[in-house]
Motif scaffolding. Structure first.
Motif, PDB file in Angstrom:
ATOM      1  N   SER A 138     -35.283 -22.854  32.356  1.00  0.00           N
ATOM      2  CA  SER A 138     -34.021 -22.816  32.600  1.00  0.00           C
ATOM      3  C   SER A 138     -34.125 -22.078  33.756  1.00  0.00           C
ATOM      4  N   ASN A 139     -34.897 -20.981  34.049  1.00  0.00           N
ATOM      5  CA  ASN A 139     -34.848 -20.226  35.198  1.00  0.00           C
ATOM      6  C   ASN A 139     -35.686 -20.996  36.369  1.00  0.00           C
ATOM      7  N   VAL A 140     -36.706 -21.458  36.043  1.00  0.00           N
ATOM      8  CA  VAL A 140     -37.171 -22.261  37.141  1.00  0.00           C
ATOM      9  C   VAL A 140     -36.279 -23.496  37.605  1.00  0.00           C
ATOM     10  N   ALA A 141     -35.762 -24.213  36.651  1.00  0.00           N
ATOM     11  CA  ALA A 141     -34.978 -25.320  37.039  1.00  0.00           C
ATOM     12  C   ALA A 141     -33.701 -24.632  37.861  1.00  0.00           C
ATOM     13  N   SER A 142     -33.195 -23.699  37.479  1.00  0.00           N
ATOM     14  CA  SER A 142     -32.026 -22.962  38.321  1.00  0.00           C
ATOM     15  C   SER A 142     -32.482 -22.547  39.597  1.00  0.00           C
ATOM     16  N   CYS A 143     -33.583 -21.934  39.687  1.00  0.00           N
ATOM     17  CA  CYS A 143     -34.101 -21.552  41.120  1.00  0.00           C
ATOM     18  C   CYS A 143     -34.272 -22.845  41.951  1.00  0.00           C
ATOM     19  N   ARG A 174     -33.723 -28.276  45.755  1.00  0.00           N
ATOM     20  CA  ARG A 174     -34.666 -29.132  45.439  1.00  0.00           C
ATOM     21  C   ARG A 174     -34.386 -29.536  44.082  1.00  0.00           C
ATOM     22  N   PRO A 175     -33.308 -30.268  43.821  1.00  0.00           N
ATOM     23  CA  PRO A 175     -33.025 -30.842  42.518  1.00  0.00           C
ATOM     24  C   PRO A 175     -33.922 -31.719  41.579  1.00  0.00           C
ATOM     25  N   ARG A 220     -35.859 -31.289  32.063  1.00  0.00           N
ATOM     26  CA  ARG A 220     -36.555 -32.076  31.039  1.00  0.00           C
ATOM     27  C   ARG A 220     -37.080 -31.277  29.744  1.00  0.00           C
ATOM     28  N   GLY A 221     -38.119 -30.422  30.404  1.00  0.00           N
ATOM     29  CA  GLY A 221     -38.964 -29.527  29.425  1.00  0.00           C
ATOM     30  C   GLY A 221     -37.891 -28.656  28.890  1.00  0.00           C
ATOM     31  N   LEU A 222     -36.785 -28.161  29.545  1.00  0.00           N
ATOM     32  CA  LEU A 222     -35.889 -27.291  28.526  1.00  0.00           C
ATOM     33  C   LEU A 222     -35.371 -27.959  27.607  1.00  0.00           C
ATOM     34  N   LEU A 223     -34.811 -29.465  27.821  1.00  0.00           N
ATOM     35  CA  LEU A 223     -34.313 -29.921  26.850  1.00  0.00           C
ATOM     36  C   LEU A 223     -35.147 -30.279  25.684  1.00  0.00           C
ATOM     37  N   ARG A 277     -26.854 -29.421  31.216  1.00  0.00           N
ATOM     38  CA  ARG A 277     -27.609 -29.148  32.529  1.00  0.00           C
ATOM     39  C   ARG A 277     -28.652 -30.319  33.191  1.00  0.00           C
ATOM     40  N   LEU A 278     -29.148 -30.935  32.396  1.00  0.00           N
ATOM     41  CA  LEU A 278     -30.040 -31.918  32.710  1.00  0.00           C
ATOM     42  C   LEU A 278     -29.026 -33.323  33.341  1.00  0.00           C
ATOM     43  N   ALA A 279     -27.943 -33.343  32.564  1.00  0.00           N
ATOM     44  CA  ALA A 279     -27.011 -34.487  33.241  1.00  0.00           C
ATOM     45  C   ALA A 279     -26.325 -33.934  34.540  1.00  0.00           C
ATOM     46  N   ALA A 280     -26.208 -32.613  34.622  1.00  0.00           N
ATOM     47  CA  ALA A 280     -25.521 -32.045  35.960  1.00  0.00           C
ATOM     48  C   ALA A 280     -26.731 -32.387  36.986  1.00  0.00           C
ATOM     49  N   CYS A 281     -28.114 -32.121  36.832  1.00  0.00           N
ATOM     50  CA  CYS A 281     -28.886 -32.361  37.857  1.00  0.00           C
ATOM     51  C   CYS A 281     -29.259 -33.817  38.136  1.00  0.00           C
ATOM     52  N   LEU A 282     -29.179 -34.781  37.184  1.00  0.00           N
ATOM     53  CA  LEU A 282     -29.335 -36.014  37.420  1.00  0.00           C
ATOM     54  C   LEU A 282     -28.248 -36.493  38.315  1.00  0.00           C
TER      55      LEU A 282
END
Length: 75
Positions: free
Chosen positions: A15-20, A26-27, A35-38, A58-63
């Motif tokens: 989650s932290n890596v994805a947020s950063c 860089r979405p 995806r790994g978080l899910l 969070r994955l949906a928001a990124c997509l």
């Protein structure tokens, strides 16, 4: 993931890596971490857990940010 496997700490790190990556603009790169978080959330807590629901969100928001919202239905 190699050290802890499907542990809640792994989910927090993903989650932290994805947020950063998202904050750095860089979405597309963040998608793998979301995806790994899910995946980790599903294994650590189960599909019906609120944290897993948050991972879906969070994955949906990124997509959506990546302009591929239809992919959220297949996550």
């Amino acid at each position: 993931r190699k050290a802890l496997g499907d542990h809640p700490f792994t989910a927090a790190s993903e989650s932290n890596v994805a947020s950063c990556l998202t904050e750095l603009g860089r979405p597309a790169e963040a998608l793998a971490s979301f995806r790994g978080l899910l995946e980790t959330s599903r294994k650590a807590w189960g599909e019906g857990h609120p944290r897993t629901a948050g991972a879906h969100n969070r994955l949906a928001a990124c997509l959506r940010t990546c302009r591929t919202p239809a992919a959220a239905f297949h996550a």
